[in-house]
Design a protein around this motif. Structure first.
Motif, mmCIF file in Angstrom:
data_model
loop_
_atom_site.group_PDB
_atom_site.id
_atom_site.type_symbol
_atom_site.label_atom_id
_atom_site.label_comp_id
_atom_site.label_asym_id
_atom_site.label_seq_id
_atom_site.Cartn_x
_atom_site.Cartn_y
_atom_site.Cartn_z
ATOM 1 N N ASP A 295 48.715 37.083 46.054
ATOM 2 C CA ASP A 295 48.482 38.134 45.051
ATOM 3 C C ASP A 295 49.184 37.680 43.781
ATOM 4 O O ASP A 295 50.102 38.319 43.288
ATOM 5 N N HIS A 296 48.719 36.525 43.259
ATOM 6 C CA HIS A 296 49.414 35.841 42.181
ATOM 7 C C HIS A 296 48.426 35.340 41.127
ATOM 8 O O HIS A 296 47.234 35.197 41.396
ATOM 9 N N CYS A 297 48.981 35.050 39.971
ATOM 10 C CA CYS A 297 48.185 34.506 38.866
ATOM 11 C C CYS A 297 48.471 33.014 38.743
ATOM 12 O O CYS A 297 49.630 32.592 38.701
ATOM 13 N N TRP A 298 47.408 32.229 38.711
ATOM 14 C CA TRP A 298 47.521 30.789 38.525
ATOM 15 C C TRP A 298 47.332 30.438 37.048
ATOM 16 O O TRP A 298 46.515 31.056 36.350
ATOM 17 N N VAL A 299 48.068 29.447 36.574
ATOM 18 C CA VAL A 299 47.958 28.949 35.202
ATOM 19 C C VAL A 299 46.846 27.910 35.176
ATOM 20 O O VAL A 299 47.028 26.779 35.640
ATOM 21 N N LEU A 300 45.695 28.273 34.674
ATOM 22 C CA LEU A 300 44.529 27.401 34.743
ATOM 23 C C LEU A 300 44.671 26.181 33.841
ATOM 24 O O LEU A 300 45.236 26.261 32.737
ATOM 25 N N ASN A 301 44.160 25.055 34.299
ATOM 26 C CA ASN A 301 44.172 23.831 33.505
ATOM 27 C C ASN A 301 43.116 23.884 32.405
ATOM 28 O O ASN A 301 42.201 24.711 32.429
ATOM 29 N N ASN A 302 43.249 22.974 31.459
ATOM 30 C CA ASN A 302 42.280 22.802 30.365
ATOM 31 C C ASN A 302 42.098 24.060 29.533
ATOM 32 O O ASN A 302 40.981 24.413 29.124
ATOM 33 N N GLY A 330 44.227 32.351 32.808
ATOM 34 C CA GLY A 330 44.724 32.586 34.158
ATOM 35 C C GLY A 330 43.680 33.171 35.083
ATOM 36 O O GLY A 330 42.623 33.653 34.645
ATOM 37 N N ILE A 331 43.988 33.115 36.383
ATOM 38 C CA ILE A 331 43.135 33.757 37.376
ATOM 39 C C ILE A 331 44.033 34.318 38.471
ATOM 40 O O ILE A 331 44.939 33.647 38.964
ATOM 41 N N GLN A 332 43.805 35.580 38.813
ATOM 42 C CA GLN A 332 44.543 36.229 39.887
ATOM 43 C C GLN A 332 43.738 36.089 41.169
ATOM 44 O O GLN A 332 42.629 36.618 41.287
ATOM 45 N N PHE A 333 44.291 35.346 42.102
ATOM 46 C CA PHE A 333 43.673 35.243 43.424
ATOM 47 C C PHE A 333 44.395 36.219 44.342
ATOM 48 O O PHE A 333 45.594 36.121 44.571
ATOM 49 N N TYR A 334 43.626 37.184 44.854
ATOM 50 C CA TYR A 334 44.177 38.229 45.720
ATOM 51 C C TYR A 334 43.445 38.185 47.049
ATOM 52 O O TYR A 334 42.214 38.241 47.097
ATOM 53 N N SER A 335 44.201 38.078 48.132
ATOM 54 C CA SER A 335 43.604 37.889 49.453
ATOM 55 C C SER A 335 43.448 39.183 50.253
ATOM 56 O O SER A 335 43.359 39.147 51.485
ATOM 57 N N GLY A 336 43.387 40.316 49.563
ATOM 58 C CA GLY A 336 43.106 41.584 50.242
ATOM 59 C C GLY A 336 44.206 42.030 51.184
ATOM 60 O O GLY A 336 43.941 42.662 52.211
ATOM 61 N N GLU A 360 40.145 37.190 39.829
ATOM 62 C CA GLU A 360 40.143 37.961 38.590
ATOM 63 C C GLU A 360 40.594 37.083 37.416
ATOM 64 O O GLU A 360 41.764 36.749 37.295
ATOM 65 N N THR A 361 39.649 36.719 36.553
ATOM 66 C CA THR A 361 39.981 35.918 35.381
ATOM 67 C C THR A 361 40.669 36.809 34.348
ATOM 68 O O THR A 361 40.223 37.920 34.085
ATOM 69 N N GLN A 362 41.765 36.300 33.746
ATOM 70 C CA GLN A 362 42.576 37.171 32.899
ATOM 71 C C GLN A 362 43.698 36.401 32.220
ATOM 72 O O GLN A 362 43.873 35.203 32.445
ATOM 73 N N HIS A 363 44.472 37.136 31.406
ATOM 74 C CA HIS A 363 45.749 36.631 30.919
ATOM 75 C C HIS A 363 46.808 36.915 31.975
ATOM 76 O O HIS A 363 46.584 37.662 32.925
ATOM 77 N N TYR A 364 47.985 36.323 31.803
ATOM 78 C CA TYR A 364 49.034 36.475 32.802
ATOM 79 C C TYR A 364 49.547 37.911 32.856
ATOM 80 O O TYR A 364 49.529 38.622 31.847
ATOM 81 N N PRO A 365 50.041 38.342 34.012
ATOM 82 C CA PRO A 365 50.615 39.690 34.118
ATOM 83 C C PRO A 365 51.784 39.863 33.149
ATOM 84 O O PRO A 365 52.477 38.906 32.809
#
Length: 395
Positions: A295-302, A330-336, A360-365
């Motif tokens: 349930d975290h936000c990843w810092v997307l490359n490029n 960023g993208i928030q990958f949440y595994s339910g 969920e594509t987005q800016h960081y929390p």
């Protein structure tokens, strides 16, 4: 034989009046047939129906976008919710791949944002407070001790106006909502447009646009829960996820970013190569414990390079592949992790633990409180514009 010859061949002079009427009728039939044939050549359609009525008596419409390759998307004007999304498996059978309910009544009850548009600010804001130009704003606390997804009456619970458009290869639904100044605690009258566009190649674009009359913060996203197996009684642990990100936004015990960005190498958060969700989800990792899974936000490359492929999900059993393209950082990958078996499935049963995942594509929390994060501030005269694409195929 042309129309005139068909009408006059072998017809007596006494039948001319009758013949004239018949010819006109045949011309009308041919014209109608031509129109039907032209309509049939459109590869994507959009149909509007009444979905229900809110507790306040507002009519809610449903729009069905459908193409000739087996993809069908249903969107309602309540919350801009994707209530259904069907795509083919490797055998060509089109089936449901998102979590949803059967009725508007259920969507109006408390639920974890199934299929909804999220705003004015997606993800969490620490303690429901942020400061702009020296003024502090206070938001509703709906995820103790923080504010989450725009508040309890965020964009997921409002009625959007809708305008449809259709060409031969695409069908679009343009939704509009005006969030009033200080609605849910956010400054500025914010005019928002979200356009869903389905094309002939099984891709769904989500275009977000917004303007404001006062400096504010904006972070919009889409909150569909996917299960590419189409069997919602089974967890998504066998799905292979790929995320093009070298770094993670680590969080504290309340899921608020610490402010640092950490390398994913040699951690359960390294999805730079396809990896099953369940492979390391129960590893002895501090971050996994805090999120009860992913349930975290990843810092997307490029970043800054516009639309690019940032993530994918693949289910071997069905052959379905979901690719996510975006221009967001960023993208928030949440595994339910918080699905607990209390909410009803469409065809009986309940949605159990980890039976759906979100990308969920987005800016960081908490970006408004983190000076080193990309800004989410929108000022008068500026245009907020971002796009995400969900593309489906099989392999």
């Amino acid at each position: 034989m042309n129309l005139v010859k068909r009408c006059v061949y072998g017809i007596s002079i006494l039948s001319l009046v009758s013949m004239n009427v018949q010819c006109k009728g045949e011309k009308k039939e041919e014209a109608a047939g031509t129109a039907q044939e032209a309509k049939a050549t459109d590869s994507v359609s959009i149909v509007k129906t009444v979905y229900g009525e809110t507790e306040k008596g507002e009519q809610i419409d449903r729009y069905t976008l459908k193409n000739q390759k087996g993809m069908e998307v249903n969107i309602i004007t309540y919350g801009g919710i994707i209530t259904s999304l069907k795509v083919p498996n490797k055998a060509g059978k089109s089936e449901e791949v998102v979590i949803g309910f059967n009725s508007l009544e259920q969507y109006q009850k408390a639920n974890p944002y199934f299929g909804a548009l999220i705003g004015r600010f997606g993800n969490r804001i620490a303690k429901g407070k942020f400061t702009l130009d020296g003024k502090q704003y206070s938001l509703a606390i709906n995820n103790e001790p923080n504010a989450l997804h725009g508040g309890p009456e965020g964009f997921h619970r409002v009625v959007w106006t809708a305008e449809e458009a259709k060409g031969g290869d695409t069908a679009s639904l343009k939704l509009k909502y005006v969030a009033k100044d200080m609605e849910e605690g956010y400054p500025g009258n914010l005019t928002v447009f979200v356009t869903y566009t389905l094309n002939k190649d099984n891709a769904l674009d989500v275009l977000y646009e917004a303007t404001t009359d006062k400096k504010t913060v904006v972070n919009l996203t889409q909150h569909s829960y996917f299960n590419l197996s189409s069997d919602f009684s089974k967890p998504i642990l066998d799905h292979e996820i790929t995320i093009d990100a070298d770094k993670l936004v680590p969080v504290d015990a309340t899921l608020i970013p610490t402010g640092k960005l950490t390398d994913v190498t040699n951690t359960p958060f390294d999805f730079r190569k396809p990896k099953a969700v369940g492979k390391e989800i129960n590893a002895a990792d501090d971050q996994l414990k805090k999120g009860l899974g992913y349930d975290h936000c990843w810092v997307l490359n490029n970043q800054g390079k516009g639309d690019r492929l940032v993530a994918s999900a693949y289910h071997a059993g069905s052959g379905r592949l979901l690719e996510v393209y975006t221009d967001q950082p960023g993208i928030q990958f949440y595994s339910g992790n918080f699905l607990d078996g209390t909410l009803p499935m469409r065809n009986g049963g309940t949605y159990a633990h980890r039976t759906g995942f979100c990308l969920e594509t987005q800016h960081y929390p908490d970006s408004p409180n983190q000076k080193d994060f990309p800004t989410t501030v929108l000022s008068p005269g500026e245009n907020y514009k971002t796009k995400t694409t969900f593309k489906f195929s099989v392999k």
